[in-house]
Design an enzyme around this catalytic site. Structure first.
Site, PDB file in Angstrom:
ATOM      1  N   GLU A 207       0.825  -1.204   0.000  1.00  0.00           N
ATOM      2  CA  GLU A 207       0.000   0.000   0.000  1.00  0.00           C
ATOM      3  C   GLU A 207       0.862   1.259   0.000  1.00  0.00           C
ATOM      4  OE1 GLU A 207      -3.389  -1.989   2.970  1.00  0.00           O
ATOM      5  OE2 GLU A 207      -1.899  -0.555   3.731  1.00  0.00           O
ATOM      6  N   LYS A 209       2.473   4.549   1.274  1.00  0.00           N
ATOM      7  CA  LYS A 209       2.782   5.168   2.569  1.00  0.00           C
ATOM      8  C   LYS A 209       2.597   6.669   2.386  1.00  0.00           C
ATOM      9  CE  LYS A 209       5.882   5.469   6.466  1.00  0.00           C
ATOM     10  NZ  LYS A 209       5.300   6.774   6.797  1.00  0.00           N
ATOM     11  N   ARG A 229      -2.810   9.287  16.530  1.00  0.00           N
ATOM     12  CA  ARG A 229      -1.989   8.116  16.852  1.00  0.00           C
ATOM     13  C   ARG A 229      -1.654   8.058  18.333  1.00  0.00           C
ATOM     14  NH1 ARG A 229       2.905   7.456  13.733  1.00  0.00           N
ATOM     15  NH2 ARG A 229       3.733   6.319  15.501  1.00  0.00           N
ATOM     16  N   PHE A 293      -6.796   1.904   5.907  1.00  0.00           N
ATOM     17  CA  PHE A 293      -6.035   0.705   5.541  1.00  0.00           C
ATOM     18  C   PHE A 293      -6.297  -0.478   6.469  1.00  0.00           C
ATOM     19  CE2 PHE A 293      -2.974   3.630   7.700  1.00  0.00           C
ATOM     20  CZ  PHE A 293      -2.847   2.952   8.908  1.00  0.00           C
ATOM     21  N   ARG A 364       5.667  -4.758  15.441  1.00  0.00           N
ATOM     22  CA  ARG A 364       5.634  -6.191  15.712  1.00  0.00           C
ATOM     23  C   ARG A 364       6.423  -6.936  14.651  1.00  0.00           C
ATOM     24  NH1 ARG A 364       5.573  -5.109  19.806  1.00  0.00           N
ATOM     25  NH2 ARG A 364       3.941  -4.979  21.371  1.00  0.00           N
TER      26      ARG A 364
END
Length: 503
Positions: A207, A209, A229, A293, A364
């Site tokens: 995708e 950015k 965020r 997204f 992660r």
């Protein structure tokens, strides 16, 4: 529990660079905290349970009470006083807040006074960052770290997570679920050296950015909330996003995405223009466009633990054309095309996401990888030197630090004055003194508040700085008002950019 116990633990944590030692000290304190565990965790994390309590800097720095000889102040007393201060409003409230805080400081020792002042001014930096505290909670409660991290992602609050773990163990942590109207901690992407490396993780989606600002949207019927965020609510500042989400076909939905302001030809406006909307108190003609997204809840079904492949299907169903541009399971050639298109349209690059990954807060591993043609790092501004020549009188050359993942102070990795426009120089010179810690003839040293995005050509081994590395050809891209120092890139990320064999 005495406040002195918290202050002493804070000193131990800030005095060691050992992650294990920090975790041990914090876990021991949490075991002894009892029903004050929420306040204890909040204090150590640097933010009282009450948030901003309405006492300004001028009020706080005027507090000059004679310190107590012996520690006797309890955590509960401090928390109750903060409640009173936060609830005080109306005529005479400034005087009343000062009276309450003066009484509190008068019962505190010198070390406790210093701790309270730093806590209330947002300058408490003892190293108990999220990762360290989460590990300490897990150890104190004797529960799995993954269970603690998942509960924290869903609650968004360290104190609540700690209280549940210490009082009810894993069973209490398992009761945390996704709740409409309560933001969750966002999942983040780790940097990849190139697109080929990022694609090696298996079936994926590639995708754009975007050069925008992260948003999280919650919809429950006509009730819509928008968060940043950092989980700050900005619903009132973005009415066009609220109206757009309200008109989506889903009855209930939680979406992750980006928003940005666009020019008339569809290219992104400067990042600062997008961020200016987040602090707006009145409507503006500069409209924001969202691109989503991820979908972690749809019409009564939580998708947090579902693989991205399933969440992607739900996303397209929920938002239609508002999905971020990208290609599902692309060939190398198709992925190259997505990257080229993103750059041609003025965006930063692409994000590659493995389709079997579940949604987890933070970075992660290699589940989400970002690929940008220009290396950038988000670093903490540690200091600035006074300029020379045309820049005389301006704070110019920046000292840059990477975050210590074990909760210590930022680690210096370089300096730069490149990329600073006259506008930024003027802004730095007026803004930096607000965060001044101390100064000498050449340099103003800052408390860790400001995050700046730095472009660089690479990293090299260097004995000049404590981290053992130095930035090559670093230049300022922009400041990041959407990020705080705990979200800056780590020294481990910087070291990982060393050429192979250069560590």
């Amino acid at each position: 529990m005495l406040l002195n116990d918290v202050v002493a633990t804070s000193s131990v944590v800030s005095a060691t660079r050992s992650r294990l030692a920090k975790v041990d000290a914090l876990a021991d304190l949490l075991r002894r905290a009892g029903d004050q565990v929420r306040a204890v965790v909040a204090f150590l994390a640097g933010t009282p349970l009450q948030g901003r309590i309405g006492a300004g800097w001028r009020t706080l720095v005027k507090l000059r009470e004679t310190p107590a000889d012996q520690p006797a102040l309890t955590v509960a007393e401090v928390d109750r006083t903060f409640d009173e201060v936060a609830e005080t409003s109306g005529k005479g409230s400034t005087t009343r807040r000062a009276e309450l805080l003066s009484a509190l400081f008068g019962t505190a020792t010198k070390d406790e006074q210093d701790f309270l002042l730093r806590l209330l001014t947002g300058e408490l930096r003892q190293g108990a960052l999220e990762g360290i505290m989460l590990d300490a909670i897990a150890k104190a409660a004797e529960v799995d770290k993954g269970t603690v991290r998942r509960a924290f992602m869903l609650s968004g609050q360290l104190p609540d997570t700690a209280a549940a773990a210490l009082t009810g163990g894993a069973a209490a942590l398992d009761t945390f679920g996704l709740q409409l109207g309560r933001p969750i901690r966002p999942m983040l992407a780790s940097p990849a050296e190139n697109l080929e490396e990022a694609l090696a993780g298996g079936p994926c989606v590639v995708e754009y950015k975007l050069d925008g600002a992260r948003i999280q949207v919650h919809k429950d019927g006509d009730d819509v909330h928008v968060y940043t965020r950092t989980l700050r609510e900005i619903t009132a500042a973005v009415p066009e996003l609220v109206e757009l989400v309200r008109n989506l076909p889903a009855r209930q939905v939680v979406l992750d995405g980006e928003t940005l302001a666009l020019t008339d030809d569809g290219r992104p406006r400067p990042f600062q223009e997008t961020m200016s909307r987040f602090g707006a108190t009145t409507e503006t003609e500069l409209l924001l466009h969202p691109y989503f997204f991820d979908c972690v809840h749809l019409d009564g079904t939580d998708l947090i633990d579902a693989p991205l492949r399933e969440r992607n299907v739900a996303l397209h169903k929920a938002v239609g054309d508002l999905v971020i541009p990208g290609v599902l399971e692309p060939s190398q050639e198709e992925a190259d095309g997505v990257l080229a298109d993103a750059l041609r349209h003025g965006h930063e690059g692409v994000v590659v996401k493995t389709l079997d990954s579940v949604y987890q807060a933070g970075r992660r591993g290699k589940s989400w990888r970002k690929v940008k043609p220009v290396h950038t790092l988000d670093l903490v501004v540690l200091a600035a030197e006074w300029g020379h020549g045309r820049r005389t009188g301006s704070l110019s050359n920046l000292h840059l630090g990477a975050r210590d993942p074990d909760g210590g102070p930022p680690v210096m990795v370089g300096k730069t004055f490149k990329g600073l426009t006259d506008e930024l120089l003027a802004w730095q010179t007026s803004e930096f003194p607000k965060y001044e810690d101390h100064r000498d003839d050449w340099t103003v040293y800052l408390k860790p508040h400001l995050v700046v995005e730095i472009a660089l050509d690479g990293v090299q081994v260097s004995s000049r700085y404590d981290g053992g590395v130095a930035l090559r050809f670093a230049r300022v891209v922009r400041y990041r008002p959407d990020k705080e120092p705990p979200e800056a890139d780590t020294i481990d990320t910087v070291r990982a950019m060393l050429p192979e064999g250069g560590a």
